[in-house]
Design a protein around this motif. Sequence first.
Motif, mmCIF file in Angstrom:
data_model
loop_
_atom_site.group_PDB
_atom_site.id
_atom_site.type_symbol
_atom_site.label_atom_id
_atom_site.label_comp_id
_atom_site.label_asym_id
_atom_site.label_seq_id
_atom_site.Cartn_x
_atom_site.Cartn_y
_atom_site.Cartn_z
ATOM 1 N N PHE A 180 0.835 -1.201 0.000
ATOM 2 C CA PHE A 180 0.000 0.000 0.000
ATOM 3 C C PHE A 180 0.870 1.251 0.000
ATOM 4 N N LYS A 181 0.418 2.241 -0.711
ATOM 5 C CA LYS A 181 1.022 3.574 -0.675
ATOM 6 C C LYS A 181 -0.089 4.597 -0.738
ATOM 7 N N ASP A 182 -0.108 5.513 0.218
ATOM 8 C CA ASP A 182 -1.173 6.526 0.307
ATOM 9 C C ASP A 182 -2.548 5.876 0.322
ATOM 10 N N GLY A 183 -2.634 4.714 0.983
ATOM 11 C CA GLY A 183 -3.918 4.051 1.180
ATOM 12 C C GLY A 183 -4.374 3.144 0.062
ATOM 13 N N VAL A 184 -3.621 3.075 -1.031
ATOM 14 C CA VAL A 184 -4.049 2.326 -2.209
ATOM 15 C C VAL A 184 -3.073 1.177 -2.479
ATOM 16 N N VAL A 185 -3.602 0.037 -2.895
ATOM 17 C CA VAL A 185 -2.743 -1.082 -3.277
ATOM 18 C C VAL A 185 -1.950 -0.703 -4.526
ATOM 19 N N VAL A 186 -0.632 -0.777 -4.409
ATOM 20 C CA VAL A 186 0.224 -0.474 -5.560
ATOM 21 C C VAL A 186 0.917 -1.728 -6.086
ATOM 22 N N LYS A 187 0.839 -2.825 -5.320
ATOM 23 C CA LYS A 187 1.396 -4.097 -5.776
ATOM 24 C C LYS A 187 0.581 -5.233 -5.189
ATOM 25 N N ALA A 188 0.178 -6.171 -6.026
ATOM 26 C CA ALA A 188 -0.590 -7.337 -5.574
ATOM 27 C C ALA A 188 -0.052 -8.564 -6.283
ATOM 28 N N THR A 189 0.459 -9.506 -5.503
ATOM 29 C CA THR A 189 0.980 -10.732 -6.091
ATOM 30 C C THR A 189 0.417 -11.937 -5.341
ATOM 31 N N ALA A 190 0.513 -13.097 -5.969
ATOM 32 C CA ALA A 190 0.098 -14.350 -5.339
ATOM 33 C C ALA A 190 0.835 -15.485 -6.006
ATOM 34 N N THR A 191 1.094 -16.542 -5.258
ATOM 35 C CA THR A 191 1.756 -17.706 -5.832
ATOM 36 C C THR A 191 0.786 -18.534 -6.671
ATOM 37 N N LYS A 192 -0.506 -18.352 -6.426
ATOM 38 C CA LYS A 192 -1.536 -19.008 -7.219
ATOM 39 C C LYS A 192 -2.766 -18.105 -7.249
ATOM 40 N N GLY A 193 -3.401 -17.974 -8.409
ATOM 41 C CA GLY A 193 -4.605 -17.151 -8.533
ATOM 42 C C GLY A 193 -4.318 -15.666 -8.584
ATOM 43 N N GLU A 194 -3.128 -15.292 -9.041
ATOM 44 C CA GLU A 194 -2.768 -13.866 -9.058
ATOM 45 C C GLU A 194 -3.680 -13.059 -9.977
ATOM 46 N N ASP A 195 -4.078 -13.638 -11.104
ATOM 47 C CA ASP A 195 -4.958 -12.907 -12.029
ATOM 48 C C ASP A 195 -6.281 -12.557 -11.353
ATOM 49 N N LEU A 196 -6.835 -13.512 -10.592
ATOM 50 C CA LEU A 196 -8.090 -13.255 -9.895
ATOM 51 C C LEU A 196 -7.892 -12.192 -8.820
ATOM 52 N N LEU A 197 -6.787 -12.270 -8.085
ATOM 53 C CA LEU A 197 -6.498 -11.261 -7.067
ATOM 54 C C LEU A 197 -6.439 -9.868 -7.687
ATOM 55 N N LYS A 198 -5.752 -9.739 -8.809
ATOM 56 C CA LYS A 198 -5.622 -8.432 -9.462
ATOM 57 C C LYS A 198 -6.953 -7.968 -10.036
ATOM 58 N N GLU A 199 -7.739 -8.885 -10.557
ATOM 59 C CA GLU A 199 -9.057 -8.521 -11.082
ATOM 60 C C GLU A 199 -9.961 -8.038 -9.946
ATOM 61 N N MET A 200 -9.855 -8.703 -8.817
ATOM 62 C CA MET A 200 -10.642 -8.320 -7.646
ATOM 63 C C MET A 200 -10.236 -6.937 -7.155
ATOM 64 N N ILE A 201 -8.942 -6.690 -7.102
ATOM 65 C CA ILE A 201 -8.421 -5.398 -6.660
ATOM 66 C C ILE A 201 -8.819 -4.284 -7.627
ATOM 67 N N ALA A 202 -9.004 -4.644 -8.910
ATOM 68 C CA ALA A 202 -9.324 -3.647 -9.933
ATOM 69 C C ALA A 202 -10.755 -3.128 -9.853
ATOM 70 N N VAL A 203 -11.628 -3.829 -9.131
ATOM 71 C CA VAL A 203 -12.993 -3.340 -8.942
ATOM 72 C C VAL A 203 -12.944 -2.013 -8.186
ATOM 73 N N GLU A 204 -13.876 -1.140 -8.486
ATOM 74 C CA GLU A 204 -13.859 0.200 -7.895
ATOM 75 C C GLU A 204 -13.729 0.155 -6.367
#
Length: 400
Positions: free
Chosen positions: A272-296
């Motif tokens: 997090f930086k200034d309250g917002v996720v600036v990096k999201a990684t996962a060893t499995k399901g990273e695409d879903l994690l990033k898609e989830m984070i991309a929701v408003e």
Amino acid sequence: MSYEPSKEILEKYADVMINFALNGGEGVKPGEVVQLRVSEVAKPFLVALRRAVVKAGAHPLIFFTPDDIEREFFELANEEQLSFFPEKYMKGLVDQIDHTVAILSETNKKELEGIPSKKIMARQKALKPYMEWRREKESAGEYTWTLAMWGTQQMADEVGMTLEEYWEQIIEACYLKEDKPAEKWKSLYEELYSYKDKLDALEIEKVQVEAEDTDLWVQLGAKRKWLGGSGRNIPSFELFVSPDWRGTEGHIQFTEPLYRYGAIIEGAYLEFKDGVVVKATATKGEDLLKEMIAVENADKVGEFSLTDRRFSKITKFMGETLYDENVGGEFGNTHIAVGAAYRDSYTGDPSSVSEEEWAEMGYNNSVVHTDIVATSNRKVTAFLKDGSSLVIYENGQFTI
């Protein structure tokens, strides 16, 4: 060999759900309408829940859904169907019900594996008005809800337990071996509230969470109170707060797998930086994690939570957030939720606050609320408004 809890256990389980978990620990009142959302595999629990509702003088409204039909919808649905929202029906439903009991019971934990995450999130976004109507009614003190679990063979298989072992965790966690488990829950929450009151009295400005691969700062914000023990989830041993999302800084490594939208995310890591996720990684399901984070607004924190290992009877990974966010074990757990904040964390009357005022106070608003859990040994230090600091949580328990 199949296993099913005894009738006595189910009666006690239903009693906890209907006569304790709703109405903030008071149970349902005669004449109220209770929505029961139960799937096919959990029919024995539905029977016990309906019986408890009727005995309480309330009105059961049953939503009984078949198992394993969700995948085909996402395979066949076009964009218009994914975004369809039955506004009149859903508004009427929210207006009608006083409470909801929802039962988690999965017969295929990976039913949606391989379905494009954009399709899943599009359906989630379509339900936003329904979520907002429920939240408004809840904020006005006119609606409560609770969530519990029915163990299935597939859920037990997923985490390497027999069905009887899986149910043993449920029975222990919900105090269903007690003669009067609802009374046990009330006494437990009295003890849990003593820690909640201590946390509120400290006037915490921000907390720092330190563990392996974790150094996270969370700003609580003004007019906040800690929550816990409301009966919303059975079981629930956590104490949590909805912070000012703008004051989240640093990084956190999560240890527990997350089953979400019919798929699994493992080894999640957020910066997090200034309250917002600036990096999201996962060893499995990273695409879903990033898609989830991309929701408003799903890239911001809506909840910060701590579970004291001395309260929780959950000792094993269950593969369900309801239990995994309340795990005790050796070091308890810390979890945060990205997405929607709980507005009853506000110290005043939530129904009197405008959307602009919620935003000004840093209460996050999103259609997503996803809890991600860490069970690593951690130290949590509180920095107080008077400039002092103290360790409030260490080695899996509160130190205040």
